[in-house]
Design a protein around this motif. Structure first.
Motif, short mmCIF file in Angstrom:
data_model
loop_
_atom_site.label_atom_id
_atom_site.label_comp_id
_atom_site.label_asym_id
_atom_site.label_seq_id
_atom_site.Cartn_x
_atom_site.Cartn_y
_atom_site.Cartn_z
N HIS A 107 -3.91 -8.97 -1.90
CA HIS A 107 -4.68 -8.38 -0.80
C HIS A 107 -6.10 -8.99 -0.76
O HIS A 107 -6.64 -9.26 0.32
CB HIS A 107 -4.75 -6.85 -0.93
CG HIS A 107 -3.41 -6.21 -1.14
ND1 HIS A 107 -3.24 -4.87 -1.32
CD2 HIS A 107 -2.16 -6.74 -1.20
CE1 HIS A 107 -1.96 -4.59 -1.47
NE2 HIS A 107 -1.29 -5.71 -1.42
N ASP A 153 -10.50 -3.10 0.35
CA ASP A 153 -9.47 -3.24 -0.68
C ASP A 153 -10.10 -3.57 -2.04
O ASP A 153 -9.59 -3.18 -3.08
CB ASP A 153 -8.50 -4.37 -0.34
CG ASP A 153 -7.24 -3.85 0.33
OD1 ASP A 153 -7.33 -3.50 1.51
OD2 ASP A 153 -6.20 -3.79 -0.33
N GLU A 168 0.86 -1.20 0.00
CA GLU A 168 0.00 0.00 0.00
C GLU A 168 0.89 1.25 0.00
O GLU A 168 0.59 2.24 -0.65
CB GLU A 168 -0.97 0.02 1.19
CG GLU A 168 -1.94 -1.16 1.28
CD GLU A 168 -2.83 -1.37 0.06
OE1 GLU A 168 -2.61 -0.74 -0.99
OE2 GLU A 168 -3.75 -2.21 0.14
N GLU A 194 -2.60 -6.07 -5.89
CA GLU A 194 -3.90 -6.06 -5.22
C GLU A 194 -4.49 -7.48 -5.13
O GLU A 194 -5.19 -7.80 -4.16
CB GLU A 194 -4.85 -5.14 -6.00
CG GLU A 194 -5.84 -4.39 -5.17
CD GLU A 194 -5.21 -3.60 -4.03
OE1 GLU A 194 -5.50 -3.97 -2.86
OE2 GLU A 194 -4.44 -2.67 -4.25
FE LIG Z 1 -4.69 -3.20 -1.41
#
Ligand SMILES: [Fe+2]
Ligand SMILES: [Fe+2]
Length: 483
Positions: free
Chosen positions: A249, A217, A156, A246
């Motif tokens: 995540h 997220d 991040e 991502e």
């Molecule tokens: Fe993220």
């Protein structure tokens, strides 16, 4: 030959594949920003773990596969950098008024303010989530989870770098000022909060954290997917690479909740408990009862829906028409990509009733993205339900209705239950404790949050993962504490 490549150059302080070493103005700007960034990281990054080596992945190439290299690194030494996905030769704008024209390598003057705003809003969410999660390390249920938390945190922070690079490179002085402001706002601060509501909420425990990575997220992912379609090519390429990070995540949220549900179900079965509402006895086993999981889900889903903005938005129409922000996976959609006369069904509040109304498609683009998001969330929830069903426990997790507990858009001024039935103020206040986490739930969760630091061990409320990171053994020391 271009100065950009798919391999990441580590010969400047700032790893990059954008030829920074020959771009003196931007390199200098980023080198000045870097110490301020590190100050922020020490102040607001993971609390209490800066000195320990963590088994992290770092990008070495921006190709789809093989970009990650694993190794121990202390977080402040992580090689944050500027990484753009490869340029696509001959790429054209895929939607809106300028469809078919070559993508822009510079910011068009008339879209400058809009693009800067979108980049700042995206950029603001990245450090915000690090701030929200900064105390979680102290209560991690295993070294595996601790490492994953830190991996998300450093990535991040790298996403912040990604947006700051665009601000420095393409927006001159006001871009540099915005880049500094990104380090000054603080999640939850009453004087200088982060820009979006969900990023000012607390993440007090690990169930909240997994719900956050699953729901909030994922809003980020949807926004990045839309920006990855942008006619402003540097933004499209930046977000395309961010999306590869991502994915991990999303996995952490999906698998984290799944492991919690799994642990609850097996503890119930082992103790011959079959009623998911037998809260006291379930909690006595040290696991998280499913109704609490549902209430947390309700909270995180509804605050994340708010991030999509109003159902009907002339801004959203403008972003699309001017080629700045496309739809989710725009290039895979089969229509005219202009939507001038198209319609889209939107849930609206009309004469006290929630109704689906066909509206002009362009101003309904926030709703469309939110619907895509909801569909994806629902698939994840189904996978959690598979675990519960397999255990034979009569309980089904579900996404609350979009009218439930909203502060933005059509339903901000009404109360509705998770099934979407409108409630009076009195009914809402009487029933709210059934829908949203209560002080009692929070206190119980808090009582479970004790760190587990032995390699290969897990807190009783969460099952071990199906697969280790980077094929390591089950007792691998993902974080070398005390070394
Ligand atoms: Fe993220
Ligand atoms: Fe991010």
């Amino acid at each position: 030959m271009t100065s950009e490549s798919t391999q990441v150059s580590y010969d400047t302080v700032i790893p990059n594949n954008v030829g920074l070493s020959s771009d003196h103005r931007v390199l200098k700007g980023l080198e000045q920003w870097h110490p301020e960034f590190l100050d922020w990281w020490y102040d607001m990054g993971p609390n209490g773990f800066q000195q320990f080596p963590v088994y992290l992945r770092t990008a070495v190439s921006v190709e789809r596969d093989g970009w990650a290299q694993f190794g121990y690194v202390k977080m402040p030494d992580y090689r944050w950098g500027v990484l753009l996905a490869p340029q696509i030769e001959g790429r054209t704008i895929g939607f809106g008024h300028y469809m078919g024209e070559p993508v822009w390598q510079e910011v068009p003057g008339e879209h400058r303010a809009t693009l800067r705003r979108l980049i700042v809003i995206q950029g603001d969410t990245e450090p915000a989530s690090v701030e929200q999660q900064r105390h979680l390390g102290k209560t991690a249920p295993s070294l595996y989870d601790l490492r994953n938390l830190f991996q998300v945190n450093v990535e991040e922070a790298r996403h912040l770098w990604a947006m700051v690079y665009l601000l420095h490179k393409y927006f001159g002085r006001d871009g540099r000022e915005e880049a500094q402001e990104l380090l000054r706002r603080r999640s939850g601060d009453s004087n200088s909060p982060r820009l979006l509501g969900a990023f000012n909420e607390a993440t007090p425990d690990w169930l909240s954290y997994f719900m956050f990575t699953f729901f909030t997220d994922r809003d980020g992912k949807m926004q990045l997917e839309s920006l990855a379609q942008s006619g402003f090519d540097p933004l499209a390429r930046t977000t395309r690479f961010m999306l590869t990070e991502e994915a991990h995540h999303m996995f952490i949220g999906q698998s984290g909740v799944a492991r919690i549900v799994e642990s609850t179900c097996s503890a119930m079965l082992e103790n011959d408990l079959h009623d998911p509402y037998d809260i006291e006895r379930i909690r006595a086993l040290g696991v998280i009862d499913l109704p609490t999981v549902q209430r947390k889900l309700n909270f995180h889903f509804s605050v994340s829906l708010d991030l999509f903005g109003s159902e009907i938005s002339t801004n959203a129409a403008g972003f699309f028409d001017s080629g700045i922000k496309g739809r989710y996976r725009e290039n895979g959609i089969k229509d005219d990509h202009q939507l001038v006369s198209a319609t889209y069904p939107v849930l609206k509040l009309e004469q006290g009733q929630i109704r689906s109304v066909d509206t002009a498609a362009l101003p309904a683009l926030n709703t469309r993205l939110r619907d895509d998001y909801e569909r994806e969330c629902a698939r994840g929830v189904d996978r959690w339900n598979t675990i519960i069903k397999k255990a034979g426990i009569p309980f089904t997790l579900f996404l609350p209705h979009v009218a439930f507990s909203r502060t933005v858009g059509e339903f901000a001024d009404i109360h509705a239950n998770p099934q979407g039935q409108i409630l009076t103020d009195d009914e809402w206040h009487q029933q709210k404790h059934r829908f949203l986490p209560t002080a009692d739930d929070e206190a119980y969760l808090n009582s479970l949050m004790a760190p587990v630091h032995e390699p290969g061990e897990f807190a009783p409320w969460i099952a071990p993962p199906g697969k280790p990171i980077d094929n390591k053994s089950a007792d691998f020391r993902y974080v070398r504490l005390n070394s």
